[in-house]
Design an enzyme around this catalytic site. Structure first.
Site, PDB file in Angstrom:
ATOM      1  N   GLY A   1       0.386  -1.367   0.227  1.00  0.00           N
ATOM      2  CA  GLY A   1      -0.141   0.023  -0.178  1.00  0.00           C
ATOM      3  C   GLY A   1       1.125   1.494   0.162  1.00  0.00           C
ATOM      4  N   GLY A   2       2.027   1.402  -0.767  1.00  0.00           N
ATOM      5  CA  GLY A   2       2.653   2.181  -1.006  1.00  0.00           C
ATOM      6  C   GLY A   2       2.034   2.842  -2.390  1.00  0.00           C
ATOM      7  CG  LEU A   3       3.656   7.392  -3.475  1.00  0.00           C
ATOM      8  CD1 LEU A   3       5.094   7.909  -3.850  1.00  0.00           C
ATOM      9  CD2 LEU A   3       3.063   8.053  -3.344  1.00  0.00           C
TER      10      LEU A   3
ATOM     11  CG  HIS B   1      20.748   9.176  -0.331  1.00  0.00           C
ATOM     12  ND1 HIS B   1      21.494  10.264   0.371  1.00  0.00           N
ATOM     13  CD2 HIS B   1      20.143   9.613  -0.856  1.00  0.00           C
ATOM     14  CE1 HIS B   1      20.869  11.192  -0.082  1.00  0.00           C
ATOM     15  NE2 HIS B   1      19.954  10.683  -1.212  1.00  0.00           N
TER      16      HIS B   1
ATOM     17  NE  ARG C   1      20.290   9.677  -4.496  1.00  0.00           N
ATOM     18  CZ  ARG C   1      18.427   9.874  -4.101  1.00  0.00           C
ATOM     19  NH1 ARG C   1      17.357   8.424  -4.331  1.00  0.00           N
ATOM     20  NH2 ARG C   1      17.684  10.894  -3.460  1.00  0.00           N
TER      21      ARG C   1
ATOM     22  CB  SER D   1      12.124   6.452  -6.524  1.00  0.00           C
ATOM     23  OG  SER D   1      12.603   7.362  -5.387  1.00  0.00           O
TER      24      SER D   1
END
Lengths: 679, 254
Positions: free
Chosen positions: A22-24, A260, A321, A447
């Protein structure tokens, strides 16, 4: 033969599809399905509003060009391909960068409180790997704000009913049913290998259930917890992706793990300090003298080494990065020039990230979220003192292999059921769990975009698949579901009986420590051989853990035993992929093989699972695979579609190098000249 | 030589709402920059009580992001509601004092430190906390908004639905069904948005009953405990004014 009704199965049940995560990406997929009238069962380890997408800080890229710089989706495509060191197929990137402005407008319409210009337009800031202002942002908590906007839209669908083929409401049915605090255990595949649903466990009472779904989408994020401490949320163990992989889904480019450059070290996790800090003018430096004992703010300008600006005058602090992390690592680890700590009398693995030259009101308006995080966790005032940061594992470019169908203009065929389809029929993947957009290195603020775009493509692809599928999953024999449920119940019961000498949490700490040291910024083959041997050892030892807790209520220890086992499987995919790839590309860097080797390695790593002797998982890497979709069998190879932006060496020392016109055509025989997909 | 530093914890344990509660004591090694979550993680590696030396089940707790943006790890730390991730050991127990952890009391218990906050998400349905979108297809840019509008909306939009404000509110208790500050503040947020405001009326009407705006006792505890500093009292006052206006004059404008 296609099913007769779009909404009901032969036996009269409402035909739903399953979205896990249920993320983006999961929420966007869900919204697209609902808009097409397809009801969704949505599963999530946590209430969806607490998904890992909340941790994204800096923003979302879209070439809206409101700053009059001449930015365009074409340049966004070029810079994304270049930043990814040309390992990503380019048609999906083109689809994404073309759609990006529309996606940001949609989010604005949903109510995301993006920062504004004085004229009331969206404001944009700079991010890594580009010289353009391309990143829309809501303070420094953009991911949280985007997730909330989608969460609200999905909540609205929870309240809306399902209509039958004649537009009449079906009593008791809602467009979205949420299953929060549920853990996916396995896919349900029928005799033909078609995915027909999932088995999942309710984490509040540990009940196991089988759920049919006409199609299944995994949007379960990355596997950062394999590395022990990372910037990831604690649920990011990659467990669902690992389960799907063990059931036949191909895992691609697993070795590409993004580190990162700027995070805050701590005991439980490494908290991210967004790239937007540098996008807004933040500068990275170490004192010129390695024994500098003055506080950062007291070191005069002339005695500071702004090493990124010095080595990369073209992009400075905003190099991508992979490069920034390697440079930080080099400076601290190899040169021993990290910030000197007078208490410990040594050079710590830390560099300064300095914002103190920027006016406080500007910082408050644009970066308050991350500065608050720094203040709360470090206890220092970042408005007055340069922050101390070090690299941390952050994102997986690799993930479940997914297909795409290229259109005549080099983008994606709209609504094609092949887009975002895994090689398991009926199983789709979107978001960080797929491998599609970022090649060997993801650019910052791409992302959130790839999650949303992934969802926007996956939803319609599932609708197409479902439209043309034969029998609905809801008409499959009940023994299929009963059998799958029984198998998982038996596995779980076995976990509850585990009473060996090993502690699962300690094993995880061992796994993480090793992966962190040897499978991140610098990779050496002899160390990777040791890592792989150690993974085998951990695989043995995890069979002798104690479950620690036998409660039939919420039982996080038993759940963790399962996740640990799945993490070990993916760790092997990551480490073995790194061992095999003898070149340096993007985030994958081997000092013994410093150059990118397009002739041999401009190709996708495709891992398949095989049960080996002793029940150990074995990884096999394939050069092509065949899979069935829409009544056809397609064969896809590992070559990369680089037909839109010709591969060339990356040169971030030069301003504008990432979007300069491609140099001379590639040499004959270059893998890049081949199309990605042959049918 | 001083002994190695440790962290002492006293944790409320309860298998289920109907079962008896007890407190277990644990002692784990101190680490730099340690917070409550990392202390709980240490317990799992050797789940044994420090006073009775008994092997017990590891503590169950709720957490996810560990950087105070997801809201999951809300609990009572020494009786005060807050996120456990930002509760640094050196701040909470500077001299190595024992730290007491308990679950929130205003929500049904699941187990140990985990509670079920689903009522808060149900409340968001009730107040229609969303912009009623025509669809996610391309419809061009959204209406322009002034920077001032954004600066008012953004803090409201940072609500994590963590439940701290409900836990601290004396009006939220077993004999009242007061909706609480979080959902009311979301009404303010969506009524601020240019297209969200088109449905302001429906949201206000959802708060007209006894358990809506009228439930607030103005204790102002919510603002004290909100980890994001959301001006909850202002929100309740603003939404109350909107509701009053709507009640008095709403019929004039239909």
């Amino acid at each position: 033969m296609a099913a007769k009704s779009a909404i009901r199965s032969e036996s009269g049940k409402v035909r739903r599809v399953v979205v896990v995560g249920g993320g983006l990406a999961g929420l966007m997929t869900t919204i697209k399905l609902c808009e097409a009238g397809v009801p969704v069962d949505l599963f999530s380890l946590v209430p969806v509003k607490r998904s890992h997408s909340v941790c994204a800080q800096g923003g979302i890229n879209a070439s809206v060009n409101t700053k009059g710089e001449g930015d365009s989706p074409r340049i966004h495509l070029e810079e994304t391909a270049y930043g990814g060191d040309f390992l990503a197929n380019q048609p999906p990137i083109k689809g994404m960068t073309d759609a990006a402005p529309g996606i940001v407008y949609m989010l604005d319409r949903m109510g995301v409180p993006f920062n504004r210009t004085p004229e009331g337009l969206l404001d944009f800031r700079r991010f890594g790997g580009t010289l353009f202002h391309r990143t829309a942002f809501a303070g420094a908590t953009t991911g949280q704000q985007l997730l909330y906007a989608l969460d609200e839209q999905v909540r609205r669908y929870e309240t809306l009913g399902v209509d039958d083929d004649n537009g009449i409401a079906i009593p008791g049915e809602k467009m979205v049913r949420k299953f929060e605090f549920w853990d996916m255990l396995s896919l349900i595949k029928d005799e033909q290998g078609v995915c027909r649903g999932i088995v999942a466990q309710d984490l509040k009472n540990m009940q196991i259930e089988a759920f049919p779904g006409d199609a299944v989408c995994l949007a379960t994020g990355g596997p950062g917890i394999i590395f022990g401490k990372s910037t990831n949320s604690v649920i990011n163990t990659g467990t669902a992706a690992s389960a799907a992989y063990q059931q036949g889904a191909c895992y691609a480019n697993g070795e590409f793990i993004q580190v990162h450059p700027t995070a805050i070290p701590a005991a439980d996790k490494l908290r991210l300090i967004s790239e937007s800090a540098r996008g807004e003018g933040g500068r990275v430096w170490v004192p010129k003298s390695p024994n500098e004992s003055r506080r950062g703010r007291d070191v005069p300008e002339s005695e500071r080494d702004y090493f990124l600006e010095r080595r990369y005058p073209g992009y400075g602090n905003l190099v991508p990065r992979d490069i920034a992390s390697r440079e930080l690592f080099l400076t601290c680890f190899h040169e021993g020039r990290g910030v000197y700590n007078t208490r410990t009398a040594k050079n710590e693995n830390e560099v300064y990230l300095d914002l103190t030259h920027i006016p406080k009101p500007t910082l408050k308006r644009k970066l308050a979220g991350i500065l608050e995080t720094y203040e709360k966790f470090v206890g220092e005032d970042p408005y007055e003192n340069p922050m101390r940061v070090f690299p941390a594992v952050h994102y997986s470019m690799g993930g479940l292999w997914v297909d795409f169908e290229r259109s005549a203009d080099g983008s994606l065929v709209h609504d094609s059921p092949r887009n975002h389809a895994t090689n398991v029929a009926g199983l789709y993947a979107a978001g960080e769990v797929d491998y599609q957009y970022h090649g060997a290195n993801r650019l910052g603020a791409n992302s959130l975009l790839s999650c949303l775009w992934g969802g926007m493509v996956t939803g319609p692809a599932m609708v197409s698949y479902r439209k043309n599928m034969g029998r609905s999953a809801y008409d499959a024999s009940s023994s299929l579901f009963d059998g799958a449920k029984k198998r998982e119940q038996a596995k779980y019961d076995a976990i509850l009986k585990m009473d060996g000498p090993e502690n699962p949490f300690k094993l995880h700490a061992e796994l993480g420590q090793m992966m962190l040291i040897d499978v991140t910024i610098e990779r050496h083959n002899e160390r990777l051989d040791e890592v792989i041997a150690k993974i085998d050892e951990l695989d043995e030892r995890q069979r002798r853990v104690s479950v620690l807790d036998t409660s039939s209520r919420m039982n996080q220890s038993a759940q963790f035993v399962r996740h640990l086992s799945n993490m070990i499987v993916l760790a092997r995919v990551i480490a073995q992929g790194a061992r095999n790839r003898d070149e340096s590309r993007g985030a994958h860097f081997k000092p013994a093989f410093k150059e990118r080797d397009d002739a041999n390695w401009l190709r996708t790593t495709m891992a398949m699972h095989r049960e080996g002797p002793n029940g150990h998982g074995e990884v096999t890497y394939v050069r092509e695979l065949s899979y069935a979709i829409a009544g056809k069998t397609l064969t896809v190879s590992d070559s990369v579609d680089v037909g839109l932006v010709t591969p060339r060496p990356r040169k971030y020392e030069q301003a504008g190098a990432a979007n300069a016109a491609a140099p001379a055509a590639p040499k004959a025989g270059d893998a890049s000249a081949k199309p990605a997909v042959s049918v | 030589m001083s002994q190695a530093k440790t962290v002492k914890l006293r944790i409320k344990r309860q298998e289920a709402p109907a079962e008896a509660a007890r407190y277990d004591r644990f002692e784990v090694p101190w680490l730099p920059q340690m917070n409550i979550i990392s202390a709980l993680m240490e317990i799992r590696k050797n789940p044994m009580t420090s006073d009775t030396k008994q092997k017990v089940a590891p503590v169950n707790w709720d957490s996810n992001c560990l950087e105070e943006v997801c809201g999951a790890c809300t609990m009572l730390v020494n009786g005060r509601v807050r996120q456990a991730c930002t509760a640094l050991i050196d701040h909470v127990a500077p001299a190595g004092e024992e730290i007491t952890l308990e679950p929130m009391t205003k929500f049904p218990l699941v187990r140990d430190l985990v509670v079920d906050r689903s009522r808060m998400f149900e409340d968001l349905k009730r107040v229609k906390a969303w912009v009623q979108l025509d669809g996610t297809h391309e419809l061009g840019a959204a209406p322009r908004q002034s920077p001032e509008n954004q600066e008012e909306a953004y803090p409201l939009s940072r609500c994590m639905t963590c439940g701290s404000c409900l836990e601290a509110c004396p009006q939220v208790n077993s004999s009242s069904s007061f909706i609480g500050p979080a959902a009311i503040s979301q009404v303010r947020l969506f009524n601020l948005h240019p297209s969200g405001s088109m449905h302001a009326k429906e949201r206000l009407e959802s708060l007209m009953s006894e358990d809506g705006l009228a439930g607030c006792g103005k204790a102002q505890n919510c603002v004290e405990v909100c980890p994001k500093g959301i001006p909850l009292v202002d929100s309740i006052a603003q939404v109350s004014r909107q509701a009053t206006k709507h009640m008095l004059f709403g019929w004039l404008f239909g």
